[in-house]
Design a protein around this motif. Structure first.
Motif, PDB file in Angstrom:
ATOM      1  N   ALA A   2      -9.254   2.124  -0.056  1.00  0.00           N
ATOM      2  CA  ALA A   2      -7.816   2.377   0.020  1.00  0.00           C
ATOM      3  C   ALA A   2      -7.107   1.319   0.847  1.00  0.00           C
ATOM      4  O   ALA A   2      -7.669   0.776   1.807  1.00  0.00           O
ATOM      5  CB  ALA A   2      -7.568   3.753   0.630  1.00  0.00           C
ATOM      6  N   LYS A   3      -5.887   1.036   0.469  1.00  0.00           N
ATOM      7  CA  LYS A   3      -4.998   0.245   1.302  1.00  0.00           C
ATOM      8  C   LYS A   3      -4.140   1.225   2.101  1.00  0.00           C
ATOM      9  O   LYS A   3      -3.534   2.135   1.526  1.00  0.00           O
ATOM     10  CB  LYS A   3      -4.125  -0.666   0.449  1.00  0.00           C
ATOM     11  N   THR A   4      -4.105   1.043   3.409  1.00  0.00           N
ATOM     12  CA  THR A   4      -3.430   1.991   4.295  1.00  0.00           C
ATOM     13  C   THR A   4      -2.170   1.354   4.863  1.00  0.00           C
ATOM     14  O   THR A   4      -2.230   0.266   5.443  1.00  0.00           O
ATOM     15  CB  THR A   4      -4.367   2.437   5.429  1.00  0.00           C
ATOM     16  N   TYR A  32      -1.970   5.907  -9.462  1.00  0.00           N
ATOM     17  CA  TYR A  32      -2.866   5.676  -8.330  1.00  0.00           C
ATOM     18  C   TYR A  32      -3.189   6.998  -7.613  1.00  0.00           C
ATOM     19  O   TYR A  32      -2.409   7.949  -7.651  1.00  0.00           O
ATOM     20  CB  TYR A  32      -2.235   4.711  -7.334  1.00  0.00           C
ATOM     21  N   GLN A 112     -11.554   6.633   2.543  1.00  0.00           N
ATOM     22  CA  GLN A 112     -11.216   5.310   2.038  1.00  0.00           C
ATOM     23  C   GLN A 112     -11.680   5.093   0.604  1.00  0.00           C
ATOM     24  O   GLN A 112     -11.040   4.372  -0.162  1.00  0.00           O
ATOM     25  CB  GLN A 112     -11.819   4.230   2.950  1.00  0.00           C
ATOM     26  N   TYR A 115      -9.253   7.404  -2.206  1.00  0.00           N
ATOM     27  CA  TYR A 115      -7.857   7.106  -2.545  1.00  0.00           C
ATOM     28  C   TYR A 115      -7.635   5.609  -2.724  1.00  0.00           C
ATOM     29  O   TYR A 115      -8.370   4.776  -2.189  1.00  0.00           O
ATOM     30  CB  TYR A 115      -6.926   7.646  -1.454  1.00  0.00           C
ATOM     31  N   ASP A 116      -6.578   5.297  -3.475  1.00  0.00           N
ATOM     32  CA  ASP A 116      -6.154   3.904  -3.636  1.00  0.00           C
ATOM     33  C   ASP A 116      -5.180   3.497  -2.539  1.00  0.00           C
ATOM     34  O   ASP A 116      -5.195   2.351  -2.082  1.00  0.00           O
ATOM     35  CB  ASP A 116      -5.486   3.710  -5.001  1.00  0.00           C
ATOM     36  N   TYR A 117      -4.310   4.440  -2.155  1.00  0.00           N
ATOM     37  CA  TYR A 117      -3.291   4.163  -1.138  1.00  0.00           C
ATOM     38  C   TYR A 117      -3.193   5.344  -0.168  1.00  0.00           C
ATOM     39  O   TYR A 117      -3.224   6.503  -0.592  1.00  0.00           O
ATOM     40  CB  TYR A 117      -1.917   3.923  -1.768  1.00  0.00           C
ATOM     41  N   ILE A 118      -3.057   5.023   1.113  1.00  0.00           N
ATOM     42  CA  ILE A 118      -2.809   6.028   2.139  1.00  0.00           C
ATOM     43  C   ILE A 118      -1.537   5.617   2.870  1.00  0.00           C
ATOM     44  O   ILE A 118      -1.454   4.512   3.425  1.00  0.00           O
ATOM     45  CB  ILE A 118      -3.977   6.132   3.139  1.00  0.00           C
TER      46      ILE A 118
END
Length: 253
Positions: A2-4, A32, A112, A115-118
């Motif tokens: 994931a990108k946070t 996403y 992580q 998910y793709d995005y947090i």
């Protein structure tokens, strides 16, 4: 992985929660896997997404390691979210030992790969909760209301990010700052934009091309816990947030 992204500004009322809400919904709409994390004791993001914050696990219990992160996730119909409530405000007093800057980072590590995005909504202060958010994130995104007072916190925010990069998270980047409730037709708003460009240049902070126009529909949708994408899909601010999403992805998000 994931990108946070943490939404941060030490000034309140600039659109952090609204932006976290809108971006989470838009990225989810685009296919996403998205997780929202409410790290503000006020719990506004939790409310706006319809999350339950009473008698249920929140980010407070997660940070105290009383609940595993996956058991605190609520699927509200709008977005997956780890909610918050006023108990979180006691974290500053409860956690005074070493390594307290890494509480959120450790909590999010098991998620992580899920998910793709947090997206993390941080409180309007630069205390230990915001430092935790910076330590756990890849990017800082800074909404700034189109007024002169919002410029004042940019220096301190930049300094806090620099300290976190030096001691906790060397890979942290400021993705950019952008204006909210902005009206480019007024002279004052244009002057604020000019001042922002000068200050941001001094601190090597990117200024995003996209700005968000004022919209009552955003507040209305959040107050009735409805997706603004369904409530007012054609309003200016929704279109602006979609443009912002495009720009963020073009910049590497």
């Amino acid at each position: 992985m994931a990108k946070t992204i943490v939404l941060s500004n030490q000034k309140g009322g600039v659109g952090k929660t609204t932006t976290a809400n809108a971006l989470a919904l838009i990225f989810r709409e685009r296919g996403y896997k998205v997780l929202a994390v409410d790290l503000d004791p006020q719990g506004n993001l939790s409310f706006s997404t319809g999350a339950d914050t009473d008698g249920t696990a929140t980010i407070y219990e997660v940070l105290k390691e009383e609940v595993k992160p996956r058991f605190a996730i609520q699927k509200t119909g709008l977005v997956d979210i780890i909610p918050s409530n006023i108990l979180l405000s006691s974290i500053e007093l409860e956690f005074t030992g070493t390594q307290r800057e890494y509480l959120l980072r450790r909590a999010l590590e098991p998620l992580q790969q899920v998910y793709d995005y947090i997206f993390i909504d941080s409180p309007p202060a630069l205390g230990i909760l915001t430092v935790n958010a910076f330590t756990a994130s890849d990017f800082v995104l800074v909404p700034m209301m189109s007024d002169i007072f919002s410029l004042q916190g940019l220096t301190q925010l930049s300094e806090t990010v620099s300290r976190v990069k030096n001691f906790c998270n060397p890979d942290l980047q400021i993705l950019g700052v952008f204006l909210t409730k902005h009206n480019p037709k007024t002279r004052f708003s244009r002057e604020v934009k000019g001042a922002l460009n000068m200050i941001a240049q001094d601190f090597s902070i990117p200024v995003l091309d996209t700005f968000i126009r004022e919209s009552v529909a955003l507040r209305e949708a959040q107050s009735i816990q409805q997706s603004v994408l369904d409530y007012a899909p054609s309003c200016n601010a929704v279109q602006d947030y979609k443009t912002l999403t495009d720009e963020l992805q073009e910049r590497g998000l």
